[in-house]
Design an enzyme around this catalytic site. Structure first.
Site, PDB file in Angstrom:
ATOM      1  N   HIS A  84       0.856  -0.797   0.306  1.00 19.88           N
ATOM      2  CA  HIS A  84      -0.388  -0.100   0.148  1.00 19.88           C
ATOM      3  C   HIS A  84       0.964   1.355  -0.118  1.00 19.88           C
ATOM      4  O   HIS A  84       1.773   0.966   0.612  1.00 19.88           O
ATOM      5  CB  HIS A  84      -0.648   0.169   0.532  1.00 19.88           C
ATOM      6  CG  HIS A  84      -0.823   0.117   3.035  1.00 19.88           C
ATOM      7  ND1 HIS A  84      -0.051   0.700   2.963  1.00 19.88           N
ATOM      8  CD2 HIS A  84       0.052  -1.107   3.728  1.00 19.88           C
ATOM      9  CE1 HIS A  84       0.584   0.760   4.264  1.00 19.88           C
ATOM     10  NE2 HIS A  84       0.660  -0.097   4.819  1.00 19.88           N
ATOM     11  N   ASP A  86      -0.268   4.375   0.281  1.00 21.43           N
ATOM     12  CA  ASP A  86      -0.862   5.562   1.543  1.00 21.43           C
ATOM     13  C   ASP A  86       0.105   5.224   3.210  1.00 21.43           C
ATOM     14  O   ASP A  86       0.307   4.139   3.322  1.00 21.43           O
ATOM     15  CB  ASP A  86      -2.338   5.560   1.964  1.00 21.43           C
ATOM     16  CG  ASP A  86      -2.897   3.960   2.281  1.00 21.43           C
ATOM     17  OD1 ASP A  86      -2.387   3.032   2.042  1.00 21.43           O
ATOM     18  OD2 ASP A  86      -3.388   4.224   3.533  1.00 21.43           O
ATOM     19  N   ASP A 127       6.163   1.474   7.815  1.00 25.62           N
ATOM     20  CA  ASP A 127       4.877   1.062   6.889  1.00 25.62           C
ATOM     21  C   ASP A 127       4.142   2.080   6.138  1.00 25.62           C
ATOM     22  O   ASP A 127       3.061   3.148   6.326  1.00 25.62           O
ATOM     23  CB  ASP A 127       3.638   1.428   7.729  1.00 25.62           C
ATOM     24  CG  ASP A 127       2.508   0.939   8.527  1.00 25.62           C
ATOM     25  OD1 ASP A 127       2.625   0.159   7.057  1.00 25.62           O
ATOM     26  OD2 ASP A 127       1.958   0.910   8.786  1.00 25.62           O
ATOM     27  N   GLU A 157      -4.939   1.797   2.118  1.00 23.99           N
ATOM     28  CA  GLU A 157      -4.969   1.007   3.188  1.00 23.99           C
ATOM     29  C   GLU A 157      -5.193   0.870   4.489  1.00 23.99           C
ATOM     30  O   GLU A 157      -6.009   0.171   5.780  1.00 23.99           O
ATOM     31  CB  GLU A 157      -3.974  -0.484   2.991  1.00 23.99           C
ATOM     32  CG  GLU A 157      -3.572  -1.471   3.769  1.00 23.99           C
ATOM     33  CD  GLU A 157      -3.440  -1.303   5.316  1.00 23.99           C
ATOM     34  OE1 GLU A 157      -3.222  -2.532   5.851  1.00 23.99           O
ATOM     35  OE2 GLU A 157      -3.107  -0.354   5.756  1.00 23.99           O
ATOM     36  N   GLU A 158      -4.448   2.583   5.000  1.00 24.50           N
ATOM     37  CA  GLU A 158      -4.567   2.686   6.666  1.00 24.50           C
ATOM     38  C   GLU A 158      -6.256   3.289   6.681  1.00 24.50           C
ATOM     39  O   GLU A 158      -6.063   3.242   8.382  1.00 24.50           O
ATOM     40  CB  GLU A 158      -3.635   3.828   6.877  1.00 24.50           C
ATOM     41  CG  GLU A 158      -3.004   2.982   6.269  1.00 24.50           C
ATOM     42  CD  GLU A 158      -1.630   2.379   7.274  1.00 24.50           C
ATOM     43  OE1 GLU A 158      -2.554   1.880   8.401  1.00 24.50           O
ATOM     44  OE2 GLU A 158      -1.199   1.800   7.242  1.00 24.50           O
ATOM     45  N   GLU A 186       4.112  -5.410   4.235  1.00 24.76           N
ATOM     46  CA  GLU A 186       4.090  -5.401   5.285  1.00 24.76           C
ATOM     47  C   GLU A 186       5.117  -5.275   6.168  1.00 24.76           C
ATOM     48  O   GLU A 186       5.635  -6.325   6.050  1.00 24.76           O
ATOM     49  CB  GLU A 186       2.708  -5.715   6.464  1.00 24.76           C
ATOM     50  CG  GLU A 186       0.816  -5.152   5.887  1.00 24.76           C
ATOM     51  CD  GLU A 186       0.663  -3.897   5.954  1.00 24.76           C
ATOM     52  OE1 GLU A 186       1.164  -3.404   6.591  1.00 24.76           O
ATOM     53  OE2 GLU A 186      -0.103  -3.615   5.054  1.00 24.76           O
ATOM     54  N   HIS A 381       3.750   3.835  12.514  1.00 23.53           N
ATOM     55  CA  HIS A 381       3.403   4.364  12.864  1.00 23.53           C
ATOM     56  C   HIS A 381       3.409   5.304  14.362  1.00 23.53           C
ATOM     57  O   HIS A 381       2.527   6.220  14.787  1.00 23.53           O
ATOM     58  CB  HIS A 381       1.224   3.818  13.373  1.00 23.53           C
ATOM     59  CG  HIS A 381       0.339   2.995  12.250  1.00 23.53           C
ATOM     60  ND1 HIS A 381      -1.094   3.224  12.417  1.00 23.53           N
ATOM     61  CD2 HIS A 381       1.164   2.766  11.522  1.00 23.53           C
ATOM     62  CE1 HIS A 381      -1.410   2.211  11.133  1.00 23.53           C
ATOM     63  NE2 HIS A 381      -0.101   2.151  10.644  1.00 23.53           N
TER      64      HIS A 381
END
Length: 407
Positions: A84, A86, A127, A157-158, A186, A381
């Site tokens: 992903h 994003d 991430d 995705e988030e 991931e 994150h």
């Protein structure tokens, strides 16, 4: 993006005269410098689309801000590599920057393990823009793999599952992402994390009667009634479930609570938002039955309905989000061969993926899938998200070796 308002794509380049390290670092830097918080990935998607379209050996398709590029080598098997593009929202960690050895922003555990190495710091570093850089580099340079390859770089995705770009492609063009095996990039510190827990999120609702707080006996306090919900959550013992030899830890937690309309008003409603993370030995419906009772019929968009049994029997429920679990597929030949190579190279054995990832979408399509990517998942994150440069080289080297092996 530099000022938080301008979103600009860039032209990604792989220099034939450059080393693998130099090209990976350049691609990674360019991807990191593209602001792509969920919902604002368009500029990065354009850059990815343009880069992959320039690779003559790839057939490129696009659905929204998800880009899919495939080889047509007519191999016996196809491997899907997905990531992903994003990120979660920025927390004073954009624009990104390379940290030289000794920089105080480098985390202690990284500086100790990689004392002479520079580190990329900033939103999305682990991430999962490092893995995205690896996938784009392989897409450009791995032209004669032992498998046909499909690269999927997808958006959103988030955020809630309904917006997920991979989900939209799976629903609109499932043939684009069909394969015999899939790898989601991931962050796993270049280890194998198999399958994933499923997740459901829902509001548990109590009802009361509004009244002036000076005359509380004239009403019923909905917030006070939420005590029973919290007691049930406190009484829950997280289960550890073995699936295909991997240990999955479940979780049931309140994550938000809301209620009341004023400081002198007895509240007539309270909502406790609950997240249940369930092991891949359960289907989505089995997880719902445990929470709400068999046949409760609770579905996304279905409004408020009572729990007829389960943990929250007697309360009204409103579903907010749901995603199925994925079994690890460790019995699949391609899974075993990749896991064996990773163990040879790193000494890491496969582990269970406890968070939800898009391996579940491939599982629904009947495609065995694992999580394998650069970066420490524990830093995802975080405000000081960062990754040592060598992680990109290790992921690239392992994937190139495995994808180029003799059939």
């Amino acid at each position: 993006m530099r000022d938080g308002n301008v979103h600009e794509g860039v032209t990604f380049i792989v220099d034939p005269a450059g080393s693998e390290r130099e090209n990976l670092a350049a691609l990674f830097t360019q991807i990191m410098e593209c602001y792509s918080v969920s919902g604002k990935e368009h500029a990065l998607a354009d850059s990815v689309d343009e880069f992959l379209t320039r690779q003559a050996h790839l057939v490129v398709r696009r659905h929204g801000d998800t880009v899919v590029a495939s080889t047509q080598l007519h191999r016996d098997a196809r491997v899907v590599l997905a990531g992903h593009i994003d990120t979660v929202p920025v927390i004073d960690n954009f624009p990104p920057r390379w940290l030289e050895p000794g920089d105080p922003l480098i985390r202690d555990e990284i500086s100790q393990a990689h004392p002479d190495e520079r580190v990329m710091w900033g939103r999305g570093a682990t991430d999962m823009k490092a893995s995205d850089a690896v996938l784009l580099y392989l897409a450009a340079t791995l032209t004669e793999a032992s498998y046909d390859l499909t690269y999927v770089l997808y958006d959103r995705e988030e955020v809630a599952a309904e917006f997920n770009g991979l989900r939209k492609v799976a629903e609109a063009h499932p043939d684009w992402i069909q394969g015999d095996f899939a790898i989601i990039g991931e962050p796993t510190s270049c280890a194998i994390e198999g399958g994933c827990n499923g997740t459901i999120r829902f509001d548990v609702i109590t009802h009361g009667v509004a009244a002036h707080s000076a005359r509380a006996w004239m009403g019923e306090n909905a917030i006070h009634k939420a005590a029973d919900i919290l007691n049930r959550l406190n009484a829950y013992a997280p289960a550890t479930v073995n699936v295909d030899g991997l240990e999955y830890i479940e979780g049931l937690n309140a994550t938000l609570i809301s209620g009341g309309t004023g400081t002198n008003v007895i509240p007539d409603e309270c909502r406790v938002h609950v997240n249940y993370r369930f092991a891949p030995n359960k289907t989505l419906e089995e997880a719902k039955s445990l929470m709400f009772g068999e046949g409760a019929g609770l579905a996304l968009g279905g409004g408020v309905a009572p729990a007829v049994g389960g943990v929250f029997k007697g309360f009204d429920i409103e579903m907010k989000d749901e995603s199925p679990a994925a079994r690890p597929g460790m019995d699949a030949e391609l899974t075993r061969s990749l896991a064996n190579l990773v163990f040879e190279r790193t000494g890491s054995k496969p582990q269970a993926k406890l968070g939800w990832t898009d391996v579940a979408r491939f599982s629904q399509l009947g495609v065995p899938a694992v999580n394998f990517g650069a970066g420490d998942p524990l830093l995802a994150h975080k405000h000081d998200e960062q990754i040592p440069e060598s992680d990109l080289l290790l992921m690239t080297d392992i994937l190139r070796q495995w994808l180029s092996r003799e059939n």
